[in-house]
Scaffold this motif. Structure first.
Motif, short mmCIF file in Angstrom:
data_model
loop_
_atom_site.label_atom_id
_atom_site.label_comp_id
_atom_site.label_asym_id
_atom_site.label_seq_id
_atom_site.Cartn_x
_atom_site.Cartn_y
_atom_site.Cartn_z
N LYS A 239 -35.84 15.42 17.60
CA LYS A 239 -35.29 16.74 17.87
C LYS A 239 -35.11 16.94 19.37
CE LYS A 239 -37.94 20.32 17.42
NZ LYS A 239 -38.75 21.45 16.92
N ILE A 243 -32.70 23.10 21.28
CA ILE A 243 -32.53 23.90 20.07
C ILE A 243 -33.40 25.14 20.19
CG2 ILE A 243 -32.87 23.99 17.58
CD1 ILE A 243 -32.32 21.07 17.41
N TYR A 256 -27.81 24.51 10.85
CA TYR A 256 -28.05 23.07 10.85
C TYR A 256 -27.12 22.42 9.83
CZ TYR A 256 -32.27 24.28 13.43
OH TYR A 256 -33.15 24.76 14.36
N CYS A 258 -25.96 18.95 8.09
CA CYS A 258 -26.41 17.56 7.88
C CYS A 258 -25.58 16.87 6.81
CB CYS A 258 -27.89 17.53 7.53
SG CYS A 258 -28.35 18.45 6.05
N VAL A 269 -35.53 18.78 6.64
CA VAL A 269 -35.19 19.48 7.89
C VAL A 269 -36.21 20.57 8.18
CG1 VAL A 269 -33.48 20.95 9.01
CG2 VAL A 269 -32.73 18.95 7.72
N LEU A 273 -38.82 20.64 11.40
CA LEU A 273 -38.76 21.79 12.30
C LEU A 273 -40.02 22.65 12.22
CD1 LEU A 273 -35.07 23.00 11.76
CD2 LEU A 273 -35.99 21.84 13.78
N VAL A 321 -29.45 25.80 6.75
CA VAL A 321 -29.10 24.39 6.69
C VAL A 321 -28.08 24.20 5.57
CG1 VAL A 321 -31.08 23.87 5.19
CG2 VAL A 321 -29.94 22.02 6.42
N VAL A 349 -25.94 22.80 14.90
CA VAL A 349 -26.73 21.62 15.25
C VAL A 349 -26.50 20.54 14.20
CG1 VAL A 349 -29.04 20.68 15.62
CG2 VAL A 349 -28.49 22.99 16.42
N VAL A 351 -27.22 17.27 12.11
CA VAL A 351 -28.45 16.56 11.77
C VAL A 351 -28.07 15.30 10.98
CG1 VAL A 351 -30.74 16.69 10.73
CG2 VAL A 351 -29.64 18.79 11.58
N ALA A 386 -34.60 12.21 10.13
CA ALA A 386 -33.66 13.27 10.52
C ALA A 386 -33.52 13.25 12.03
CB ALA A 386 -34.16 14.63 10.04
N HIS A 387 -32.32 12.99 12.51
CA HIS A 387 -32.03 12.98 13.94
C HIS A 387 -31.24 14.24 14.27
CE1 HIS A 387 -32.93 8.55 14.68
NE2 HIS A 387 -33.04 8.69 13.37
N PHE A 388 -31.82 15.13 15.05
CA PHE A 388 -31.15 16.37 15.47
C PHE A 388 -30.33 16.07 16.71
CE2 PHE A 388 -34.61 17.61 12.82
CZ PHE A 388 -34.22 18.79 12.20
#
Length: 446
Positions: A239, A243, A256, A258, A269, A273, A321, A349, A351, A386-388
């Motif tokens: 993350k 953010i 978010y 994704c 997610v 978070l 999300v 954002v 994801v 999960a890559h933010f």
């Protein structure tokens, strides 16, 4: 085994597994007939789609690069098989570019397979090989004398089992066409020993999945994270520091966006978070999954105006999300992103989600969707990441003309950034394309 398990269910697969040691002692022709009887007896012909939705993936993984290179140099190609034609025809035509498939037809009574095959008596009727043509034949030694077409070939290549073991697996970039969609629950090739391991694991996996689900409901997020790690579920999150949650500012929440791997994407997610107040926007999630979800869900209608209003209202209450693909994709491809999300929020954002399983897939196009998370959690060591990515600005405050152009640019940008992070490929395929291929319908859930 794939046909027995995916089309017939667990009991039929167990019957085939128990009978297989005895079947393996018989000659090849009787063995195939016996397995066809066990696998197909009582299956409805119109609902059998394993030959299109399940088997091509496993057949492709067994194709040798050496034989494929010889095959694609030929102009006209004929495939001859002892298997029922319904099992192999789609794979051979779509993925090996075969022109004619000669196989055995299954007998049908009142729309149901009776487990018997017609005799393959029509080989000579295919006028595709004559003595004046430069024809070649590829076969195993024991099958060569079974087919009259080989007697007209100028060259014949007899492949031994040892030679096949030395072949290299066909790389995915050499496929005749990309394998984007496939269905079925089994994530491994069901050899006899692998199937034995699966049946031995099932009782433990069932208990483990229930345990993982039960502790998710009352537990605090840090505790749940530790318990998941203890039970074999690996979670990784990356993350960026820029953010800012809506709880820290008096404005609408963060959206978010994704890619969609399984139904657990929004939950993962939320876990990473550490935000249980996150709301998931869903399309066709079962009521059972909604009840068991540890985070709030809002069901979208696939009506643009109604969905936009729902998203605006939800975003004013906190972070959201959403998975704009509208359906899951197992392979390293991204489906087309619906641009609606880019009109809803200025703070988007991306994801990049990915997951790996070793025994069962946690998605399905034709089965019971309420069991998708259960099957995923039955895996011994499933993993999720999960890559933010860096925040993207949406087109909320733009003029109508600018917004119309900008929303597609934003959607394509988010899709490409996620694909770049994961090493996936972008496509223009949609949910409808997936369900037409795998289930024979448009994927509309009432």
């Amino acid at each position: 085994m794939l046909v027995a398990f995916e089309a017939g269910g667990l009991i039929r697969a167990l019957i085939l597994f128990l009978f297989y040691p005895f079947i393996a002692l018989c000659n090849d022709d009787f063995a195939i007939k016996a397995m066809v009887m066990i696998c197909f007896l009582g299956l409805k012909k119109d609902k059998f789609r394993e030959g299109r939705a399940v088997l091509p993936k496993f057949f492709l993984e067994d194709v040798g690069k050496e034989s494929f290179e010889v095959l694609r140099r030929c102009k006209k190609k004929v495939a001859i098989t002892d298997l029922p034609r319904v099992m192999v025809e789609v794979f051979l035509i779509d993925y090996l570019d075969i022109d004619i498939v000669v196989g055995r037809e299954l007998k049908v009574f009142c729309g149901y397979y009776v487990g018997l095959m017609e005799e393959r008596s029509d080989i000579n009727s295919f006028q595709v090989v004559d003595s004046s043509s430069n024809s070649i034949g590829i076969s195993s030694f024991k099958k060569f004398f079974d087919c009259p077409l080989f007697f007209n070939c100028k060259e014949i290549y007899l492949v031994t089992e040892k030679e096949k073991r030395d072949w290299h697996q066909l790389p995915k970039d050499l496929y005749h066409k990309p394998l984007v969609f496939h269905d079925g629950r089994l994530a491994f090739t069901p050899t006899y020993l692998a199937t034995l391991a699966m049946f031995m694991w099932l009782p433990f996996g069932f208990i483990l999945a229930i345990f993982r689900i039960i502790i998710a409901m009352p537990s605090s997020y840090p505790m749940y994270y530790l318990v998941m790690h203890f039970t074999g579920l690996r979670l990784r999150g990356f993350k960026p520091n820029n953010i800012v949650s809506s709880s820290n500012e008096k404005k609408n929440g963060v959206l978010y966006v994704c890619n969609h791997r399984t139904l657990l994407d929004p939950v993962i997610v939320s876990l990473i978070l550490n935000d249980p107040s996150l709301t998931a926007l869903t399309y066709s999630v079962s009521k059972v999954s909604e009840k068991l979800s540890p985070i709030k869900t809002v069901r979208l209608t696939r009506n643009k105006d109604q969905d936009a209003e729902l998203m605006h209202e939800s975003l004013s209450q906190g972070d959201l999300v959403v998975c704009p693909e509208g359906t899951t994709c197992r392979e390293p491809y991204l489906l087309r992103f619906s641009p609606l999300f880019s009109e809803i929020s200025e703070r988007i954002v991306p994801v990049a989600m990915d997951c790996h399983v070793s025994m069962f897939y946690g998605t399905t196009a034709r089965g019971f969707k309420c069991l998708d998370p259960f099957f995923f959690l039955m895996n011994p060591y499933p993993s999720y990441s999960a890559h933010f990515l860096d925040m993207v600005r949406g087109g909320v405050n733009e003029s109508i003309d600018d917004c119309e152009n900008l929303k597609f640019k934003v959607a394509n940008l988010v899709q490409s950034e996620i694909a770049k992070e994961l090493g996936f490929s972008c496509t223009k395929l949609t949910r409808k394309d997936k369900y037409l291929i795998l289930a024979g319908n448009a994927g509309i859930v009432s």
